[in-house]
Design a protein around this motif. Sequence first.
Motif, PDB file in Angstrom:
ATOM      1  N   GLY A 384      -0.774  -0.978   1.647  1.00 45.61           N
ATOM      2  CA  GLY A 384      -1.270  -1.832   0.329  1.00 45.61           C
ATOM      3  C   GLY A 384      -3.277  -1.737   1.235  1.00 45.61           C
ATOM      4  O   GLY A 384      -3.672  -1.062   1.992  1.00 45.61           O
ATOM      5  N   THR A 385      -3.179  -2.942   0.015  1.00 43.45           N
ATOM      6  CA  THR A 385      -4.518  -2.593  -0.037  1.00 43.45           C
ATOM      7  C   THR A 385      -5.597  -3.744   1.288  1.00 43.45           C
ATOM      8  O   THR A 385      -6.570  -3.357   1.768  1.00 43.45           O
ATOM      9  CB  THR A 385      -5.249  -3.231  -1.242  1.00 43.45           C
ATOM     10  OG1 THR A 385      -5.075  -5.151  -1.160  1.00 43.45           O
ATOM     11  CG2 THR A 385      -5.027  -3.115  -2.419  1.00 43.45           C
ATOM     12  N   ALA A 386      -4.100  -4.689   1.681  1.00 42.11           N
ATOM     13  CA  ALA A 386      -4.479  -5.140   3.242  1.00 42.11           C
ATOM     14  C   ALA A 386      -4.817  -4.112   4.441  1.00 42.11           C
ATOM     15  O   ALA A 386      -5.845  -4.508   5.179  1.00 42.11           O
ATOM     16  CB  ALA A 386      -3.158  -5.653   4.039  1.00 42.11           C
ATOM     17  N   ALA A 409       3.609   4.895   6.603  1.00 45.34           N
ATOM     18  CA  ALA A 409       3.294   3.898   5.233  1.00 45.34           C
ATOM     19  C   ALA A 409       4.469   3.109   4.532  1.00 45.34           C
ATOM     20  O   ALA A 409       4.327   2.814   3.665  1.00 45.34           O
ATOM     21  CB  ALA A 409       2.617   4.810   4.338  1.00 45.34           C
ATOM     22  N   MET A 411       5.392  -0.292   2.911  1.00 44.21           N
ATOM     23  CA  MET A 411       5.648  -1.215   2.542  1.00 44.21           C
ATOM     24  C   MET A 411       6.366  -2.692   3.403  1.00 44.21           C
ATOM     25  O   MET A 411       7.383  -2.926   3.865  1.00 44.21           O
ATOM     26  CB  MET A 411       6.282  -1.617   0.925  1.00 44.21           C
ATOM     27  CG  MET A 411       5.169  -1.555  -0.046  1.00 44.21           C
ATOM     28  SD  MET A 411       5.464  -1.650  -1.704  1.00 44.21           S
ATOM     29  CE  MET A 411       5.186  -3.280  -1.947  1.00 44.21           C
ATOM     30  N   GLY A 435       0.987  -7.889   1.649  1.00 48.81           N
ATOM     31  CA  GLY A 435       1.024  -7.882   0.135  1.00 48.81           C
ATOM     32  C   GLY A 435       1.449  -9.084  -0.224  1.00 48.81           C
ATOM     33  O   GLY A 435       2.314  -9.136   0.385  1.00 48.81           O
ATOM     34  N   GLY A 438       4.887  -6.812  -1.004  1.00 46.20           N
ATOM     35  CA  GLY A 438       5.379  -6.487   0.075  1.00 46.20           C
ATOM     36  C   GLY A 438       5.866  -7.518   0.909  1.00 46.20           C
ATOM     37  O   GLY A 438       7.336  -7.837   1.674  1.00 46.20           O
ATOM     38  N   LEU A 462      -2.219 -12.128   0.520  1.00 47.80           N
ATOM     39  CA  LEU A 462      -3.349 -11.231  -0.927  1.00 47.80           C
ATOM     40  C   LEU A 462      -3.002 -11.637  -1.802  1.00 47.80           C
ATOM     41  O   LEU A 462      -1.902 -10.280  -2.285  1.00 47.80           O
ATOM     42  CB  LEU A 462      -4.065  -9.816  -0.288  1.00 47.80           C
ATOM     43  CG  LEU A 462      -4.704  -9.827   1.316  1.00 47.80           C
ATOM     44  CD1 LEU A 462      -4.560  -8.112   1.540  1.00 47.80           C
ATOM     45  CD2 LEU A 462      -5.997 -10.273   0.848  1.00 47.80           C
ATOM     46  N   SER A 466      -0.079  -8.404  -7.970  1.00 50.74           N
ATOM     47  CA  SER A 466       0.236  -6.456  -8.736  1.00 50.74           C
ATOM     48  C   SER A 466       0.283  -6.381  -7.209  1.00 50.74           C
ATOM     49  O   SER A 466      -0.356  -6.625  -5.943  1.00 50.74           O
ATOM     50  CB  SER A 466      -0.960  -6.386  -9.653  1.00 50.74           C
ATOM     51  OG  SER A 466      -2.271  -5.955  -8.368  1.00 50.74           O
ATOM     52  N   LEU A 467       1.317  -4.711  -7.501  1.00 48.04           N
ATOM     53  CA  LEU A 467       1.096  -3.639  -6.507  1.00 48.04           C
ATOM     54  C   LEU A 467      -0.207  -3.129  -6.858  1.00 48.04           C
ATOM     55  O   LEU A 467      -0.209  -2.306  -7.283  1.00 48.04           O
ATOM     56  CB  LEU A 467       2.215  -2.420  -6.847  1.00 48.04           C
ATOM     57  CG  LEU A 467       4.075  -3.571  -6.850  1.00 48.04           C
ATOM     58  CD1 LEU A 467       4.863  -2.079  -7.677  1.00 48.04           C
ATOM     59  CD2 LEU A 467       4.074  -3.707  -5.608  1.00 48.04           C
ATOM     60  N   PHE A 469      -2.472  -1.630  -4.563  1.00 41.83           N
ATOM     61  CA  PHE A 469      -2.940  -0.538  -4.973  1.00 41.83           C
ATOM     62  C   PHE A 469      -2.388   0.894  -5.201  1.00 41.83           C
ATOM     63  O   PHE A 469      -3.246   1.680  -5.432  1.00 41.83           O
ATOM     64  CB  PHE A 469      -2.763  -0.263  -3.195  1.00 41.83           C
ATOM     65  CG  PHE A 469      -2.906   1.034  -2.203  1.00 41.83           C
ATOM     66  CD1 PHE A 469      -4.218   1.190  -1.816  1.00 41.83           C
ATOM     67  CD2 PHE A 469      -1.896   2.540  -2.452  1.00 41.83           C
ATOM     68  CE1 PHE A 469      -3.713   3.011  -1.625  1.00 41.83           C
ATOM     69  CE2 PHE A 469      -2.539   3.209  -2.057  1.00 41.83           C
ATOM     70  CZ  PHE A 469      -3.688   3.522  -1.503  1.00 41.83           C
ATOM     71  N   PHE A 486       3.144  -8.914 -11.420  1.00 46.43           N
ATOM     72  CA  PHE A 486       4.181  -9.211 -11.328  1.00 46.43           C
ATOM     73  C   PHE A 486       3.605 -10.600 -11.124  1.00 46.43           C
ATOM     74  O   PHE A 486       2.520 -10.704 -11.151  1.00 46.43           O
ATOM     75  CB  PHE A 486       5.152  -8.839 -10.321  1.00 46.43           C
ATOM     76  CG  PHE A 486       4.132  -8.479  -9.074  1.00 46.43           C
ATOM     77  CD1 PHE A 486       3.899  -9.481  -8.049  1.00 46.43           C
ATOM     78  CD2 PHE A 486       4.526  -7.505  -8.394  1.00 46.43           C
ATOM     79  CE1 PHE A 486       3.129  -9.549  -6.618  1.00 46.43           C
ATOM     80  CE2 PHE A 486       3.796  -7.166  -7.277  1.00 46.43           C
ATOM     81  CZ  PHE A 486       2.819  -8.062  -6.855  1.00 46.43           C
ATOM     82  N   HIS A 546      -0.816   8.964   0.281  1.00 48.82           N
ATOM     83  CA  HIS A 546      -0.333   9.252  -0.570  1.00 48.82           C
ATOM     84  C   HIS A 546      -1.207  11.187  -0.883  1.00 48.82           C
ATOM     85  O   HIS A 546      -2.231  11.178  -0.397  1.00 48.82           O
ATOM     86  CB  HIS A 546      -0.750   8.052  -2.514  1.00 48.82           C
ATOM     87  CG  HIS A 546       0.234   6.956  -1.206  1.00 48.82           C
ATOM     88  ND1 HIS A 546       1.408   6.468  -1.537  1.00 48.82           N
ATOM     89  CD2 HIS A 546      -0.321   5.319  -0.806  1.00 48.82           C
ATOM     90  CE1 HIS A 546       2.293   5.900  -0.934  1.00 48.82           C
ATOM     91  NE2 HIS A 546       1.005   5.021  -0.568  1.00 48.82           N
TER      92      HIS A 546
HETATM   93  C1  TPP Z   1       8.651   0.897   0.560  1.00 47.37           C
HETATM   94  C2  TPP Z   1       7.160   1.146  -0.047  1.00 47.37           C
HETATM   95  N1  TPP Z   1       7.625   1.321  -1.355  1.00 47.37           N
HETATM   96  C3  TPP Z   1       6.716   1.710  -1.816  1.00 47.37           C
HETATM   97  C4  TPP Z   1       5.960   1.800  -1.741  1.00 47.37           C
HETATM   98  C5  TPP Z   1       4.344   2.750  -2.818  1.00 47.37           C
HETATM   99  N2  TPP Z   1       3.116   1.459  -2.783  1.00 47.37           N
HETATM  100  C6  TPP Z   1       2.475   1.090  -1.677  1.00 47.37           C
HETATM  101  S1  TPP Z   1       1.190   0.297  -1.578  1.00 47.37           S
HETATM  102  C7  TPP Z   1       2.029  -0.561  -2.566  1.00 47.37           C
HETATM  103  C8  TPP Z   1       1.716  -1.802  -3.433  1.00 47.37           C
HETATM  104  C9  TPP Z   1       1.266  -2.969  -1.978  1.00 47.37           C
HETATM  105  O1  TPP Z   1       1.794  -3.965  -3.035  1.00 47.37           O
HETATM  106  P1  TPP Z   1       1.375  -5.347  -2.795  1.00 47.37           P
HETATM  107  O2  TPP Z   1       1.877  -5.558  -0.847  1.00 47.37           O
HETATM  108  O3  TPP Z   1       1.314  -6.382  -3.293  1.00 47.37           O
HETATM  109  O4  TPP Z   1       0.086  -4.772  -1.358  1.00 47.37           O
HETATM  110  P2  TPP Z   1      -1.615  -4.809  -2.790  1.00 47.37           P
HETATM  111  O5  TPP Z   1      -1.842  -3.433  -2.854  1.00 47.37           O
HETATM  112  O6  TPP Z   1      -1.138  -5.451  -3.615  1.00 47.37           O
HETATM  113  O7  TPP Z   1      -2.335  -5.420  -1.900  1.00 47.37           O
HETATM  114  C10 TPP Z   1       3.089   0.679  -3.255  1.00 47.37           C
HETATM  115  C11 TPP Z   1       4.634  -0.015  -4.347  1.00 47.37           C
HETATM  116  C12 TPP Z   1       5.599   2.407   0.064  1.00 47.37           C
HETATM  117  N3  TPP Z   1       4.184   2.401   0.725  1.00 47.37           N
HETATM  118  N4  TPP Z   1       6.188   1.427   0.103  1.00 47.37           N
END
Ligand code: TPP
Length: 578
Positions: A384-386, A409, A411, A435, A438, A462, A466-467, A469, A486, A546
């Motif tokens: 994610g963005t982390a 990769a 989450m 995240g 996460g 963080l 939202s998700l 990323f 969310f 991705h």
């Molecule tokens: C198990 C899993 N489901 C979905 C994804 C697709 N995905 C990659 S990053 C991400 C968002 C992560 O969100 P968050 O944990 O809130 O981190 P943020 O990017 O918001 O900091 C998703 C859905 C993934 N990589 N792994």
Amino acid sequence: MAQKVADVMWELLAKAGVKRCYGIVGDALNPVIDALRRNGKIEFIHVRHEEYGVFAAVAEAYLTGNPVAVCGTAGPGVTHLFNGLMDARKEGAAIIAIAGDVETKLMDTSALEELNPYKFFDAACFYVGRVVNPEQARAICTTAILTAVVEKGPTVISMPGDIASANAPQDSAREVTIPAAPVFRPADADIDKLGGMIGAAKKVAILGGDGCRDARDEVLQLAARLKAPVGYSFRGKQWLEHDNPHAVGMTGLLGYGGAYKAIHDADLLLMLGADFPFSEFLPGGDVKKVQIDRNPKHIGRRTAVDLGLVGDIKATVTALLPKVGAKGDSRFLEKHVAETTSFHELLQHYVEKGPGIKPIRPEFLAATLSELAADDALFFADTGTACIWMARHIKGGPNRRLFGSFSWASMANAAPNGFGAQLAYPGRQTIALCGDGGFTMLALGDLLTQVQRKTPVVQIILNNASLDFVNIEMQEAGVVPFGVDFKNPNFAKVAEAMGAKGIRIEEPGDVREGLAVALAHQGGPVVVDVVVDPYALSLPSHLPFHAVTGFTLSLAKQVLSGKMDSVIKTIERNTGLV
Ligand SMILES: Cc1ncc(C[n+]2csc(CCOP(=O)(O)OP(=O)(O)O)c2C)c(N)n1
Ligand SMILES: [Mg+2]
């Protein structure tokens, strides 16, 4: 009491250096766990979710180099292991999964919780042994252990309860020895060929990956002799960046510094232990490429290479060094190092302005964390963005470690990674950048495990509701963001209710103090809930996991080609934050 099959298994695992087994007990596993208790040499780490246990084990195995066991009971307990085992395979962690299995008399009858282990584990594991007869136990356990350790990945011992509790063959010898890593390098003729190519090139650049883990000194020596800039993948950063006058940053979507330009501007690129997956960030046919990797499957799959050699980086570079003379012209190196320096100044943009910006900029948060953390801190980032903020703002060092689900990769890896690391290195500062998606996916339930065990993992959430990323990804692809938002609770209060220390940070002015308190906390886990800016997409804001969309690529390429200031301006205009 006669020894049981499960006793033999634990004895062999303990002799192989397994110190912990993470998992959840149940039916088929009961005799297995009973034997673990009798054995007494391997600690059972009771987690609340099997996947959490595997991510913890992956971090322990990766950091320590020791094999680690995980377990799940037949059927659903086993399927919960799967994502973590995929992670182990991709991150190169020696994990031995003890998978509960239905009794042998029920096999192939679609019994309750029955699962065909061969089919199920096929994608994730290097070896699956199903123990259907006590006589197999020693051979299967030995193969599972040695395959995991030598091939650096997950293996499975599928153990039916009736066999686990059956008497072991009386005469079975119970020894397993783990060989030290063999010296593994290309033939002399190939080393000579490589030496010749290096001799013929004026400008040599290096791109290093995780394969440089044990070869830092040799790679730096080679770089010094060749006046070569050294770029790296995310996985190579921690081995090659710190205290390296040749360091030019990362290429790829998280890239920074002069790495991208250096590898494109070279006559010859040496890719050392790097299975860097983004071909579009590697140069084309006008740069000659040599790839060296211990895994032949890595060679030539990201880009066509002029020479592919199979071997460990340390052994190969050691053999190569006497064959290459020093280059005299350092202009190529100096140019890209200078570019890297000015890029680092640009990276400070949101760090310096951070104290005045609300919501909190993640760059400011990460840079402050890097400054306050111990020199030997262990950092983990959720996918994610982390990952972006860790790649760019957490500084490495000889004893700092940066780890994540970089190649798989998934989450939700960071908190369990941190938990496993803390068990392996008690008392060492362990920081998980999580995240909010996460954290709520997997980490929350097992915060209770950390509380119960008083494990001092610092989890920094963080909180961007939202998700993010994927939100960024969708915007950049020109898709209307959907299914990404969310609502969050106050995670600090949730943590407190669960028995952990909770810290909530909403004001930029509280970042430093809040982090300092969290890092100093002893005796149990901390959750730092930081309300961050969800629009923080100032930098190449796409992880290398991705499909790359046109706009992302163009944004990333703009930054990598030195137009970061214009990207910053664009974003300032868009967000009006600064
Ligand atoms: C198990 C899993 N489901 C979905 C994804 C697709 N995905 C990659 S990053 C991400 C968002 C992560 O969100 P968050 O944990 O809130 O981190 P943020 O990017 O918001 O900091 C998703 C859905 C993934 N990589 N792994
Ligand atoms: Mg989020």
